[in-house]
Design a protein around this motif. Sequence first.
Motif, mmCIF file in Angstrom:
data_model
loop_
_atom_site.group_PDB
_atom_site.id
_atom_site.type_symbol
_atom_site.label_atom_id
_atom_site.label_comp_id
_atom_site.label_asym_id
_atom_site.label_seq_id
_atom_site.Cartn_x
_atom_site.Cartn_y
_atom_site.Cartn_z
ATOM 1 N N VAL A 94 43.956 55.565 -18.429
ATOM 2 C CA VAL A 94 43.935 54.972 -16.841
ATOM 3 C C VAL A 94 43.481 55.846 -15.913
ATOM 4 N N GLY A 95 42.816 55.514 -14.819
ATOM 5 C CA GLY A 95 42.350 56.165 -13.861
ATOM 6 C C GLY A 95 42.225 55.483 -12.359
ATOM 7 N N SER A 96 41.124 55.905 -11.641
ATOM 8 C CA SER A 96 40.836 55.379 -10.497
ATOM 9 C C SER A 96 39.416 55.680 -10.165
ATOM 10 N N THR A 97 38.607 54.951 -9.544
ATOM 11 C CA THR A 97 37.417 55.320 -8.992
ATOM 12 C C THR A 97 37.739 55.454 -7.219
ATOM 13 N N GLU A 98 37.587 56.729 -7.048
ATOM 14 C CA GLU A 98 37.707 57.225 -5.619
ATOM 15 C C GLU A 98 37.182 58.435 -5.390
ATOM 16 N N GLN A 99 37.203 58.812 -3.994
ATOM 17 C CA GLN A 99 36.623 60.262 -3.511
ATOM 18 C C GLN A 99 37.354 61.239 -4.190
ATOM 19 N N THR B 44 35.057 53.956 -3.167
ATOM 20 C CA THR B 44 36.473 53.831 -3.806
ATOM 21 C C THR B 44 36.766 52.173 -4.089
ATOM 22 N N ILE B 45 37.359 52.047 -5.282
ATOM 23 C CA ILE B 45 37.841 50.641 -5.556
ATOM 24 C C ILE B 45 39.025 50.673 -5.555
ATOM 25 N N ASP B 46 39.906 49.924 -4.819
ATOM 26 C CA ASP B 46 41.437 50.020 -4.781
ATOM 27 C C ASP B 46 41.768 48.619 -5.408
ATOM 28 N N LEU B 47 42.502 48.638 -6.393
ATOM 29 C CA LEU B 47 43.402 47.295 -6.724
ATOM 30 C C LEU B 47 44.489 47.024 -6.209
ATOM 31 N N GLY B 48 45.147 48.017 -5.442
ATOM 32 C CA GLY B 48 46.356 47.631 -5.093
ATOM 33 C C GLY B 48 47.216 47.590 -6.059
ATOM 34 N N LEU B 49 48.795 47.761 -5.546
ATOM 35 C CA LEU B 49 49.726 48.073 -6.621
ATOM 36 C C LEU B 49 50.198 46.573 -7.337
ATOM 37 N N PRO C 63 39.909 50.923 -24.518
ATOM 38 C CA PRO C 63 39.230 50.829 -23.414
ATOM 39 C C PRO C 63 39.629 51.595 -22.011
ATOM 40 N N VAL C 64 39.253 52.366 -21.333
ATOM 41 C CA VAL C 64 39.620 53.056 -20.167
ATOM 42 C C VAL C 64 39.914 51.958 -19.139
ATOM 43 N N ILE C 65 40.804 52.026 -18.326
ATOM 44 C CA ILE C 65 41.059 51.130 -17.262
ATOM 45 C C ILE C 65 40.640 52.056 -16.023
ATOM 46 N N PRO C 66 39.448 51.804 -15.597
ATOM 47 C CA PRO C 66 38.681 52.762 -14.502
ATOM 48 C C PRO C 66 39.105 52.566 -13.068
ATOM 49 N N PHE C 67 39.830 51.532 -12.728
ATOM 50 C CA PHE C 67 40.318 51.255 -11.223
ATOM 51 C C PHE C 67 41.831 51.463 -11.107
ATOM 52 N N GLY C 68 42.323 51.636 -10.019
ATOM 53 C CA GLY C 68 43.676 52.052 -9.908
ATOM 54 C C GLY C 68 44.216 51.623 -8.234
ATOM 55 N N VAL C 69 45.372 52.160 -8.287
ATOM 56 C CA VAL C 69 45.903 52.274 -6.841
ATOM 57 C C VAL C 69 45.036 53.300 -5.939
ATOM 58 N N ALA C 70 44.344 53.099 -5.196
ATOM 59 C CA ALA C 70 43.564 54.093 -4.421
ATOM 60 C C ALA C 70 43.627 53.575 -2.643
ATOM 61 N N THR C 71 44.813 52.986 -2.383
ATOM 62 C CA THR C 71 44.636 52.620 -0.961
ATOM 63 C C THR C 71 44.433 53.574 -0.030
#
Length: 135
Positions: A26-31, A79-84, A63-71
Amino acid sequence: MQLAHLNWQEAEKVLADPETLVVIPVGSTEQHGSVGPLGTDWLIPQELCRRLDGRMEKLLIAPVIPFGVATHHINFPGTIDLGLETMIKVMGAVFESLYRHGARRFAVINGHGGNDPAICLLYTSPSPRDKRQSR
């Protein structure tokens, strides 16, 4: 072995084994500053899982979850923010789907601290299945 590379019959056999450990990167797409790639937080867990692949028996990599909580990074382009709440729902759906197919052991490799609350809530709260069984 990687779930994405299996056909459904192979996945059925692997997921039916109660000793199989399903690892979910799991990760995040952000700066990440002016030089870091936006995918840093998911590329690292994905690479760690790639390196684990084949080193342990009964290990299945999802498979990786490439989006996360990036508010807190949302003002940075890309940046792609899914929110909590959405992150909890997405991860919960992944766990529930794999559980439905037989998986009983899970681990998360998290590359983004902003996902920690969602992961902790999922690990500490009963699943809908647990709630139905306790009635």
